[in-house]
Design a protein around this motif. Sequence first.
Motif, PDB file in Angstrom:
ATOM      1  N   PRO A  18       4.319  -3.186 -48.476  1.00 38.32           N
ATOM      2  CA  PRO A  18       2.997  -2.295 -46.948  1.00 38.32           C
ATOM      3  C   PRO A  18       3.676  -1.768 -46.597  1.00 38.32           C
ATOM      4  CG  PRO A  18       4.413  -4.483 -47.049  1.00 38.32           C
ATOM      5  CD  PRO A  18       4.731  -4.089 -47.800  1.00 38.32           C
ATOM      6  N   TRP A  19       2.504  -1.346 -46.291  1.00 39.83           N
ATOM      7  CA  TRP A  19       2.639   0.629 -45.560  1.00 39.83           C
ATOM      8  C   TRP A  19       1.780   0.959 -44.093  1.00 39.83           C
ATOM      9  CZ3 TRP A  19       4.215   4.282 -49.127  1.00 39.83           C
ATOM     10  CH2 TRP A  19       4.147   5.925 -49.025  1.00 39.83           C
ATOM     11  N   ASP A  20       2.972   2.194 -42.891  1.00 43.66           N
ATOM     12  CA  ASP A  20       1.888   2.316 -42.616  1.00 43.66           C
ATOM     13  C   ASP A  20       2.204   3.511 -41.818  1.00 43.66           C
ATOM     14  OD1 ASP A  20       0.670   2.848 -39.718  1.00 43.66           O
ATOM     15  OD2 ASP A  20       1.636   0.373 -39.114  1.00 43.66           O
ATOM     16  N   THR A  21       1.540   4.813 -42.432  1.00 45.11           N
ATOM     17  CA  THR A  21       2.031   6.309 -41.687  1.00 45.11           C
ATOM     18  C   THR A  21       1.027   6.476 -40.707  1.00 45.11           C
ATOM     19  OG1 THR A  21       1.118   6.824 -43.666  1.00 45.11           O
ATOM     20  CG2 THR A  21       3.567   5.968 -43.553  1.00 45.11           C
ATOM     21  N   VAL A  22       0.898   8.040 -40.752  1.00 41.81           N
ATOM     22  CA  VAL A  22      -0.346   8.743 -40.185  1.00 41.81           C
ATOM     23  C   VAL A  22      -0.203  10.057 -40.667  1.00 41.81           C
ATOM     24  CG1 VAL A  22      -1.197   9.810 -38.219  1.00 41.81           C
ATOM     25  CG2 VAL A  22      -0.133   7.344 -38.356  1.00 41.81           C
ATOM     26  N   ALA A  23      -1.294  10.319 -41.801  1.00 43.47           N
ATOM     27  CA  ALA A  23      -1.901  11.379 -41.929  1.00 43.47           C
ATOM     28  C   ALA A  23      -1.884  12.954 -41.373  1.00 43.47           C
ATOM     29  CB  ALA A  23      -3.017  11.055 -43.648  1.00 43.47           C
ATOM     30  N   GLY A  24      -1.750  13.199 -41.788  1.00 46.60           N
ATOM     31  CA  GLY A  24      -2.418  14.874 -40.280  1.00 46.60           C
ATOM     32  C   GLY A  24      -2.523  14.230 -38.365  1.00 46.60           C
ATOM     33  N   ASP A  25      -3.268  14.810 -38.292  1.00 46.44           N
ATOM     34  CA  ASP A  25      -2.656  14.343 -37.264  1.00 46.44           C
ATOM     35  C   ASP A  25      -3.502  13.149 -36.202  1.00 46.44           C
ATOM     36  OD1 ASP A  25      -5.488  15.440 -37.125  1.00 46.44           O
ATOM     37  OD2 ASP A  25      -5.191  16.652 -35.847  1.00 46.44           O
ATOM     38  N   ARG A  26      -4.868  12.660 -37.454  1.00 45.42           N
ATOM     39  CA  ARG A  26      -5.930  11.652 -37.026  1.00 45.42           C
ATOM     40  C   ARG A  26      -5.669  10.167 -38.025  1.00 45.42           C
ATOM     41  NH1 ARG A  26     -12.121  12.461 -37.100  1.00 45.42           N
ATOM     42  NH2 ARG A  26     -12.297  10.654 -36.612  1.00 45.42           N
ATOM     43  N   LEU A  27      -5.295  10.174 -38.996  1.00 52.79           N
ATOM     44  CA  LEU A  27      -6.146   9.485 -39.953  1.00 52.79           C
ATOM     45  C   LEU A  27      -4.557   8.411 -40.567  1.00 52.79           C
ATOM     46  CD1 LEU A  27      -7.658   8.081 -42.399  1.00 52.79           C
ATOM     47  CD2 LEU A  27      -6.989   9.505 -43.803  1.00 52.79           C
ATOM     48  N   ARG A  28      -4.795   6.946 -39.586  1.00 51.89           N
ATOM     49  CA  ARG A  28      -3.975   6.182 -40.062  1.00 51.89           C
ATOM     50  C   ARG A  28      -4.259   5.336 -41.763  1.00 51.89           C
ATOM     51  NH1 ARG A  28      -1.562   2.812 -35.579  1.00 51.89           N
ATOM     52  NH2 ARG A  28       0.396   1.534 -36.740  1.00 51.89           N
ATOM     53  N   LEU A  29      -3.151   5.265 -42.835  1.00 51.92           N
ATOM     54  CA  LEU A  29      -2.430   4.604 -43.546  1.00 51.92           C
ATOM     55  C   LEU A  29      -1.771   3.349 -43.557  1.00 51.92           C
ATOM     56  CD1 LEU A  29      -2.010   7.915 -45.616  1.00 51.92           C
ATOM     57  CD2 LEU A  29      -3.995   7.093 -45.328  1.00 51.92           C
ATOM     58  N   LEU A  30      -2.877   2.443 -43.951  1.00 51.60           N
ATOM     59  CA  LEU A  30      -2.495   1.054 -43.780  1.00 51.60           C
ATOM     60  C   LEU A  30      -2.789   0.382 -44.773  1.00 51.60           C
ATOM     61  CD1 LEU A  30      -3.814  -0.079 -40.613  1.00 51.60           C
ATOM     62  CD2 LEU A  30      -1.771   0.618 -40.368  1.00 51.60           C
ATOM     63  N   ASN A  31      -1.483  -0.744 -45.296  1.00 51.69           N
ATOM     64  CA  ASN A  31      -1.496  -1.110 -46.623  1.00 51.69           C
ATOM     65  C   ASN A  31      -0.753  -2.799 -46.357  1.00 51.69           C
ATOM     66  OD1 ASN A  31      -0.470  -3.148 -49.162  1.00 51.69           O
ATOM     67  ND2 ASN A  31      -0.729  -0.886 -50.195  1.00 51.69           N
ATOM     68  N   PRO A  32      -1.849  -3.856 -45.503  1.00 51.74           N
ATOM     69  CA  PRO A  32      -0.964  -4.933 -45.958  1.00 51.74           C
ATOM     70  C   PRO A  32      -0.095  -5.636 -47.216  1.00 51.74           C
ATOM     71  CG  PRO A  32      -2.978  -5.759 -46.833  1.00 51.74           C
ATOM     72  CD  PRO A  32      -3.011  -4.077 -46.361  1.00 51.74           C
ATOM     73  N   GLY A  33       0.261  -5.371 -47.981  1.00 51.72           N
ATOM     74  CA  GLY A  33       1.570  -5.547 -48.994  1.00 51.72           C
ATOM     75  C   GLY A  33       0.305  -6.945 -48.968  1.00 51.72           C
ATOM     76  N   SER A  34       0.811  -7.813 -50.063  1.00 53.34           N
ATOM     77  CA  SER A  34       0.164  -9.375 -50.732  1.00 53.34           C
ATOM     78  C   SER A  34       0.278 -10.274 -49.664  1.00 53.34           C
ATOM     79  CB  SER A  34      -0.212  -9.059 -52.196  1.00 53.34           C
ATOM     80  OG  SER A  34      -0.431 -10.519 -52.660  1.00 53.34           O
ATOM     81  N   PRO A  35      -0.532 -11.380 -49.550  1.00 54.38           N
ATOM     82  CA  PRO A  35       0.003 -12.868 -48.899  1.00 54.38           C
ATOM     83  C   PRO A  35       0.172 -13.582 -50.208  1.00 54.38           C
ATOM     84  CG  PRO A  35      -2.418 -12.792 -49.192  1.00 54.38           C
ATOM     85  CD  PRO A  35      -1.780 -10.944 -49.675  1.00 54.38           C
TER      86      PRO A  35
END
Length: 167
Positions: A117-134
């Motif tokens: 799982p991943w939840d970060t912001v790149a620069g001032d705009r781009l939200r990066l999301l990885n939900p992992g695996s179910p």
Amino acid sequence: MGLLIVADTHLPTRAKTLPPQLLDEVPRADVVVHAGDWVDTATLDLLEEHAARLIGVYGNNDGPELRSRLPEVAYAELAGVQLGVVHETGPAQGRERRCAERFPGLDVLVFGHSHIPWDTVAGDRLRLLNPGSPTDRRRQPYCTYMTAEIAAGRLTGVELHRLPPRT
């Protein structure tokens, strides 16, 4: 607008079926987003049949049949939010910079591949999301997926959901 965000389902190699908790979310979501590594076409067929709208891409473990039905990168405008979906983004180190450069017009990029799982912001705009695996937690403590809301042109309420261990 409710989003269900999933990746790396790897059926039937990592599990025989999607977890019931995840399947219960599908008809409630306005949009289901899948960031690749489906492995079987049955999962794609299932989500296409039950999702109000499906946005998906193929991953590195997806064969010719899935690649013929899905793009490598998908883009959508959802209630004023520019969304992109891709399976791989490369190593964690430098991810924000690389993704901001590669996807300058996006507000949100959903990706998979790592099962982390991943939840970060790149620069001032781009939200990066990885939900992992179910279905395949790898070195993570839980199998996971995400939900989120889009309202007034903004992504809100991003939540990582932990799934109970399979029995």
